[in-house]
Design a protein around this motif. Structure first.
Motif, PDB file in Angstrom:
ATOM      1  N   GLY A 182       0.794  -1.226   0.000  1.00  0.00           N
ATOM      2  CA  GLY A 182       0.000   0.000   0.000  1.00  0.00           C
ATOM      3  C   GLY A 182       0.820   1.267   0.000  1.00  0.00           C
ATOM      4  N   SER A 183       1.913   1.258  -0.755  1.00  0.00           N
ATOM      5  CA  SER A 183       2.760   2.440  -0.831  1.00  0.00           C
ATOM      6  C   SER A 183       3.132   2.676  -2.294  1.00  0.00           C
ATOM      7  CB  SER A 183       4.006   2.256   0.038  1.00  0.00           C
ATOM      8  OG  SER A 183       4.798   3.419   0.039  1.00  0.00           O
ATOM      9  N   SER A 184       4.219   3.381  -2.513  1.00  0.00           N
ATOM     10  CA  SER A 184       4.708   3.627  -3.865  1.00  0.00           C
ATOM     11  C   SER A 184       6.228   3.601  -3.846  1.00  0.00           C
ATOM     12  CB  SER A 184       4.233   4.995  -4.372  1.00  0.00           C
ATOM     13  OG  SER A 184       4.889   6.034  -3.662  1.00  0.00           O
ATOM     14  N   PRO A 185       6.860   3.298  -4.986  1.00  0.00           N
ATOM     15  CA  PRO A 185       8.323   3.320  -5.026  1.00  0.00           C
ATOM     16  C   PRO A 185       8.895   4.662  -4.588  1.00  0.00           C
ATOM     17  CG  PRO A 185       7.467   2.237  -6.978  1.00  0.00           C
ATOM     18  CD  PRO A 185       6.281   2.826  -6.265  1.00  0.00           C
ATOM     19  N   ARG A 186       8.224   5.762  -4.937  1.00  0.00           N
ATOM     20  CA  ARG A 186       8.717   7.083  -4.571  1.00  0.00           C
ATOM     21  C   ARG A 186       8.746   7.258  -3.058  1.00  0.00           C
ATOM     22  NH1 ARG A 186       6.237  12.329  -7.417  1.00  0.00           N
ATOM     23  NH2 ARG A 186       7.365  11.352  -9.142  1.00  0.00           N
ATOM     24  N   VAL A 187       7.701   6.812  -2.385  1.00  0.00           N
ATOM     25  CA  VAL A 187       7.651   6.928  -0.925  1.00  0.00           C
ATOM     26  C   VAL A 187       8.741   6.071  -0.282  1.00  0.00           C
ATOM     27  CG1 VAL A 187       6.281   6.392   1.139  1.00  0.00           C
ATOM     28  CG2 VAL A 187       5.220   7.550  -0.814  1.00  0.00           C
ATOM     29  N   LEU A 188       8.916   4.870  -0.799  1.00  0.00           N
ATOM     30  CA  LEU A 188       9.955   3.988  -0.245  1.00  0.00           C
ATOM     31  C   LEU A 188      11.347   4.590  -0.445  1.00  0.00           C
ATOM     32  CD1 LEU A 188       8.639   0.463  -1.350  1.00  0.00           C
ATOM     33  CD2 LEU A 188       8.454   1.546   0.894  1.00  0.00           C
ATOM     34  N   MET A 189      11.573   5.197  -1.599  1.00  0.00           N
ATOM     35  CA  MET A 189      12.858   5.842  -1.852  1.00  0.00           C
ATOM     36  C   MET A 189      13.062   7.021  -0.903  1.00  0.00           C
ATOM     37  SD  MET A 189      14.562   4.401  -4.465  1.00  0.00           S
ATOM     38  CE  MET A 189      15.423   5.611  -5.453  1.00  0.00           C
ATOM     39  N   PHE A 190      11.998   7.769  -0.662  1.00  0.00           N
ATOM     40  CA  PHE A 190      12.091   8.918   0.242  1.00  0.00           C
ATOM     41  C   PHE A 190      12.427   8.480   1.667  1.00  0.00           C
ATOM     42  CE2 PHE A 190       9.845  11.548   3.415  1.00  0.00           C
ATOM     43  CZ  PHE A 190      10.561  12.729   3.264  1.00  0.00           C
ATOM     44  N   LEU A 191      11.783   7.406   2.128  1.00  0.00           N
ATOM     45  CA  LEU A 191      11.951   6.971   3.514  1.00  0.00           C
ATOM     46  C   LEU A 191      13.226   6.173   3.739  1.00  0.00           C
ATOM     47  CD1 LEU A 191       8.270   5.918   4.366  1.00  0.00           C
ATOM     48  CD2 LEU A 191       9.487   7.947   5.164  1.00  0.00           C
ATOM     49  N   PHE A 192      13.654   5.392   2.742  1.00  0.00           N
ATOM     50  CA  PHE A 192      14.783   4.484   2.945  1.00  0.00           C
ATOM     51  C   PHE A 192      16.014   4.842   2.112  1.00  0.00           C
ATOM     52  CE2 PHE A 192      10.932   2.104   3.971  1.00  0.00           C
ATOM     53  CZ  PHE A 192      11.238   1.659   5.251  1.00  0.00           C
ATOM     54  N   GLY A 193      15.906   5.872   1.290  1.00  0.00           N
ATOM     55  CA  GLY A 193      17.048   6.330   0.498  1.00  0.00           C
ATOM     56  C   GLY A 193      17.134   5.652  -0.854  1.00  0.00           C
ATOM     57  N   ASN A 194      17.208   4.335  -0.852  1.00  0.00           N
ATOM     58  CA  ASN A 194      17.242   3.540  -2.085  1.00  0.00           C
ATOM     59  C   ASN A 194      16.948   2.087  -1.715  1.00  0.00           C
ATOM     60  OD1 ASN A 194      19.680   2.551  -0.980  1.00  0.00           O
ATOM     61  ND2 ASN A 194      20.894   4.048  -2.134  1.00  0.00           N
ATOM     62  N   LYS A 195      17.011   1.225  -2.708  1.00  0.00           N
ATOM     63  CA  LYS A 195      16.712  -0.186  -2.452  1.00  0.00           C
ATOM     64  C   LYS A 195      17.696  -0.792  -1.458  1.00  0.00           C
ATOM     65  CE  LYS A 195      16.391  -4.673  -4.748  1.00  0.00           C
ATOM     66  NZ  LYS A 195      16.441  -5.408  -6.044  1.00  0.00           N
ATOM     67  N   ASP A 196      18.977  -0.452  -1.584  1.00  0.00           N
ATOM     68  CA  ASP A 196      19.975  -0.990  -0.654  1.00  0.00           C
ATOM     69  C   ASP A 196      19.693  -0.538   0.776  1.00  0.00           C
ATOM     70  OD1 ASP A 196      21.255  -2.326  -2.637  1.00  0.00           O
ATOM     71  OD2 ASP A 196      23.041  -1.048  -2.690  1.00  0.00           O
ATOM     72  N   GLY A 197      19.257   0.703   0.943  1.00  0.00           N
ATOM     73  CA  GLY A 197      18.904   1.192   2.275  1.00  0.00           C
ATOM     74  C   GLY A 197      17.765   0.397   2.881  1.00  0.00           C
TER      75      GLY A 197
END
Length: 202
Positions: free
Chosen positions: A41-56
């Protein structure tokens, strides 16, 4: 500003827990942000904002898995018991937990991360295998009487205990043959109970 920061922090925790549940079911090696975001229930943009990137995000998921692992290990020695339970009892209690069906997802995730850590020692997975070995050895050491714990033989015995548990766990994950693997663990457990042979020096 404070309210926005608090909201972002709470949302990050919520999404991390959801992502962790997703990774337990689907693994981490082929994790892709788009299907993950849709599932939680989120979006890739939100995940990038919160965690920095996939590795984060992967780093935080690996740390989240380690929290579950440490919580499991924490229950091996009862806090109310000041006497070390010994390696035999530790093996028995750990295997009872490891062999339970409900923990299979977490243990598959652990095995995946352990293996990737060996293959990609310089990447996001780096250090996971060594850290988990240290975590388990520390718990096993706490289960040994002080005199044994602080000796070379004691270090060898807890290393052997870990090797038995880890080997049996990988076998169980591969075959699901609970009875055969458990019988092997208890066979080795009997040796811990009844034999304290000297460990030859390398």
């Amino acid at each position: 500003m404070f309210e926005e920061t608090t909201f972002a922090s709470a949302r990050k925790i919520e999404l991390l827990e959801a992502a962790y549940r997703y990774s337990l079911a689907h693994g981490l090696a082929d994790l892709s942000l788009r299907p993950l975001a849709a599932a939680i229930g989120s979006s890739p943009r939100v995940l990038m904002f919160l965690f920095g990137n996939k590795d984060g995000l992967l780093r935080e998921l690996l740390e989240r898995a380690r929290i579950d692992e440490l919580a499991m290990l924490d229950h091996i020695q009862e806090p109310s018991n000041t006497t070390a339970i010994g390696l035999a009892a530790a093996i028995e209690r750990l295997w009872a937990w490891l062999a339970t069906d409900e923990h299979r997802q977490l243990l598959r995730l652990w095995a995946e991360a352990y293996t990737r850590s060996l293959i990609e020692p310089d990447g996001v997975w780096g250090g996971f295998a060594a850290t988990t070995v240290s975590d388990w050895l520390a718990v096993l050491a706490a289960c040994q009487p002080p005199r044994e714990r602080d000796s070379e033989k004691g270090a060898a015995r807890r290393t052997l205990a870990l090797a038995i548990l880890r080997g049996a766990l990988l076998d169980l994950l591969a075959t699901e043959d609970h009875d055969r693997v458990t019988a092997a663990v208890y066979h080795q457990l009997a040796l811990f109970h009844h034999r304290r042979a000297a460990v030859p020096r390398p």
